[in-house]
Scaffold this motif. Sequence first.
Motif, PDB file in Angstrom:
ATOM      1  N   ILE A  10     -16.980 -26.700  -0.420  1.00 25.91           N
ATOM      2  CA  ILE A  10     -16.719 -25.150  -0.541  1.00 25.91           C
ATOM      3  C   ILE A  10     -17.758 -24.192  -0.678  1.00 25.91           C
ATOM      4  CG2 ILE A  10     -15.587 -23.830  -1.857  1.00 25.91           C
ATOM      5  CD1 ILE A  10     -13.181 -26.017  -2.079  1.00 25.91           C
ATOM      6  N   LEU A  11     -18.599 -24.718  -1.751  1.00 24.63           N
ATOM      7  CA  LEU A  11     -19.939 -23.836  -1.905  1.00 24.63           C
ATOM      8  C   LEU A  11     -20.702 -23.713  -0.677  1.00 24.63           C
ATOM      9  CD1 LEU A  11     -21.748 -22.640  -4.163  1.00 24.63           C
ATOM     10  CD2 LEU A  11     -22.628 -24.918  -4.434  1.00 24.63           C
ATOM     11  N   LEU A  12     -21.110 -24.662   0.204  1.00 25.27           N
ATOM     12  CA  LEU A  12     -21.756 -24.296   1.232  1.00 25.27           C
ATOM     13  C   LEU A  12     -21.020 -23.642   2.342  1.00 25.27           C
ATOM     14  CD1 LEU A  12     -23.430 -27.902   1.971  1.00 25.27           C
ATOM     15  CD2 LEU A  12     -24.307 -26.089   0.364  1.00 25.27           C
ATOM     16  N   GLY A  45      -3.896 -17.308  -7.140  1.00 24.61           N
ATOM     17  CA  GLY A  45      -3.627 -16.715  -5.939  1.00 24.61           C
ATOM     18  C   GLY A  45      -4.887 -16.037  -5.303  1.00 24.61           C
ATOM     19  N   GLY A  46      -5.392 -15.018  -6.264  1.00 25.90           N
ATOM     20  CA  GLY A  46      -6.465 -14.114  -5.676  1.00 25.90           C
ATOM     21  C   GLY A  46      -7.802 -14.974  -5.136  1.00 25.90           C
ATOM     22  N   ALA A  47      -7.858 -15.671  -5.960  1.00 22.01           N
ATOM     23  CA  ALA A  47      -9.288 -16.625  -5.701  1.00 22.01           C
ATOM     24  C   ALA A  47      -9.177 -17.685  -4.630  1.00 22.01           C
ATOM     25  CB  ALA A  47      -9.897 -17.383  -7.081  1.00 22.01           C
ATOM     26  N   LEU A  48      -7.699 -18.181  -4.458  1.00 22.70           N
ATOM     27  CA  LEU A  48      -7.839 -19.007  -3.250  1.00 22.70           C
ATOM     28  C   LEU A  48      -7.810 -18.313  -1.949  1.00 22.70           C
ATOM     29  CD1 LEU A  48      -5.243 -21.682  -4.608  1.00 22.70           C
ATOM     30  CD2 LEU A  48      -7.914 -22.045  -3.917  1.00 22.70           C
ATOM     31  N   ALA A  49      -7.089 -16.836  -2.161  1.00 27.49           N
ATOM     32  CA  ALA A  49      -7.106 -16.178  -0.772  1.00 27.49           C
ATOM     33  C   ALA A  49      -8.497 -15.933  -0.697  1.00 27.49           C
ATOM     34  CB  ALA A  49      -5.987 -15.052  -1.273  1.00 27.49           C
ATOM     35  N   GLY A  50      -8.964 -15.399  -1.307  1.00 30.29           N
ATOM     36  CA  GLY A  50     -10.636 -14.928  -1.109  1.00 30.29           C
ATOM     37  C   GLY A  50     -11.363 -16.090  -0.665  1.00 30.29           C
ATOM     38  N   ILE A  51     -11.257 -17.273  -0.952  1.00 31.31           N
ATOM     39  CA  ILE A  51     -11.817 -18.479  -0.280  1.00 31.31           C
ATOM     40  C   ILE A  51     -11.182 -18.908   0.966  1.00 31.31           C
ATOM     41  CG2 ILE A  51     -12.244 -20.848  -0.286  1.00 31.31           C
ATOM     42  CD1 ILE A  51     -11.738 -20.835  -3.379  1.00 31.31           C
TER      43      ILE A  51
END
Length: 759
Positions: free
Chosen positions: A496-498, A696-702
């Motif tokens: 995910i980081l990459l 919710g916001g962070a996963l949407a951003g990812i």
Amino acid sequence: MPYDSPSNTSAAGFKPYIPASANLPEFTLRALIMGTVLGMIFGASSLYLVLKVGLTVSASIPVAVIAITLFHTAKKFGARESTILENSITQTAGSAGESLAFGLGVTMPAIMILGFDLEISRVMLVGVLGGLLGILMMIPMRRTMIVDAHRELKYPEGTACAEVLKAAATETSRAAAGEAREDGSDAARDAKRRAMLIFGGFGIGLAYKTLSVSFKGWRDYVNFEFGNPLKGGSAGAEVSPELLGVGYIIGPRIALTMAAGGVLSYLLLIPMIAFFGELLTVPLAPATTLIRDMGPDDIRNAYVLYIGAGAVAAGGLIALVRSMPAIWNGLTGGLSSMSKSRAAGAPADKALRTEQDIPLKWVLIGCLAIIAIITVATPLHMNLLGALLILVFGFLFATVSSRLTGEVGSSSNPISGMAVATLLFTCLIFLVMGWTGGQYYVTALSVGAIVCIAASNAGTTSQDLKTGFLVGSTPRMQQYAILCGALASALILGPILLKLNEAGTVYVPAAQVAPGLKVDASKLTETAQLHGPQAAGDANTYKVWQKTDTAGGPAGKYLVAADGSLAYLVDPGINGTHKVRPDGTEVKKYDAPKAVLMSYIIKGILDQELPWTLVLFGVMISVVLEMAGVHALAFSVGVYLPLISTLPIAVGGMVRWLADRRNNRLPQYEKLNAEERQAAGDRSSGTLLASGYIAGGALAGIIIAITAGVLTDFDSSMAKWAEASNPFFAGPNANLLTLIPYGLIIALLYWVAREKAKK
């Protein structure tokens, strides 16, 4: 010795919710799988946050609530109801992802910032080895930290999580605990309400971010630049649900202190530099352009970042020095607990269930095996001295982290300060030994990264074991669960980081940044191709050149054609500066503030290339604050971060202050002391909704970032529509109109956080 033995005064008379004699399902496959999956999800969202603002929040309570809800839902379809011990195992396995994400996000991007590639093998090795090492080092200290110091070390998040688990205990668990409660009781209804809040917050955060970023429904940030007499000053905010949630959870004191640091940078330091530098006729190092030609962000990147880095480093070290009594007590306690573990090494089948740990011999074998792997693992560029430093600093800071987490909780635990101290000492030792080449960058950072992750995971493990101690879990089962959860999260967080870095990478035509510059391509061996959206227009293979100076163009990674001419500057998604691709599409960048600090420390000591005057200005900011009685670390982080990130965190903190101020006047709060009121707020309805906002916001951003390379046509068409037709996105009133949907989620958070009076 049993924990309720009369000779153990710290825990004398204490009885867990589920007695040691009870035999309930605990370490089940479904509990482990659910916890592991939830750990991956919250680990991913935490990684996103730490890359944006250098912060994470505890995932224990959200994971516990989700697990309770999913198990309850499964019961309606014929599955067996879960026990409180199964729920404890689930939240234990699920909490590992957050602590791993913090350690990885704080350290690993510095590899790339220092000019090396983020290799998947290196990232995953550091995550796996650091995570497992921290857990194993905590196991021998459980008796001292959790049992003997039961009344002294509160572990606030762990205690709050235990209350959540007990409130939602199923009929089977209540029977084992000797507690009678009807299914339609207030406690049962409260458990359902908590689940609705966190899932509702998750849905709102996901929908808000998707509508804002993907469908361009409104801007995802607002920004205002000032003219005279405050030329160079600016103020803005990223209007995102995840940062609002972070501010609510960490509370007003830390949130407003961080924002104050941002105000110092954007409304004092940057305008001051612009004012005094306006008449300069030559560039002022380390910048290469005239100050009068710079905007606020340019001034920040050239000067204020170094001031902020010095302030953060000094603030972290001061926090560490302030914790020296706890460090000493933790070390002596850790050594004492190891000797107690050896003395109490009764066979597992003869010890009480609530006394059973993983046997000490397996802990020692595991630690030695990890150190051996660290020493020989090629991607880490490690040597024997580095491995020994990991062993020493790892035990030191794992002990310190466990102790401090018990005293102040995870949010106030200065893990990054421990990583800074580790890097400082490691780099100074390397400098004395003459190890100053690029290879030793990686070695030093690998030492710091593994120690940082180990310390972070040790604190999280302590919180989980405290929860288990209160509800009556089997420590050995919890230890197995968090080992499995840490291993699974480490395997997924690296990719995910990459991916996040790749999604934000811009290939800048070299003619724009380094015109006419050429190199001898025959001496370059590494090759690479373009990735992401720009790869469709150029499928050529290029040589790779790592430029380490600024002569003729910025330092960084370049793609070189066969004739030696430079084709592209590879501007990474993490800590990159180019936010627009050649075709005009915008990309999201991640500041990774703590990782940048780590790179400054390594390069500054091993190569002695930092602008030390600016760094010392930052050090003095922290010193002055400490002299005035203000804890400098949170303020210093605000100086370093962009105000656009810290201002929304302050908004969340103010919502928490308003809600707590109102709730503290209610009858049920009148007899509570300040600590008990804080704990009640930490497990309140507002905290659960804020946790949902974050996830919710962070996963949407990812998801949006990772799919950006696939949905380029959709994104481009939505941007064109919004620019032409959507007044919330473009136009003279877009900034003000954007505050309308943002205000709605703020108002909802405050409304939910308001409690009703209880008689």
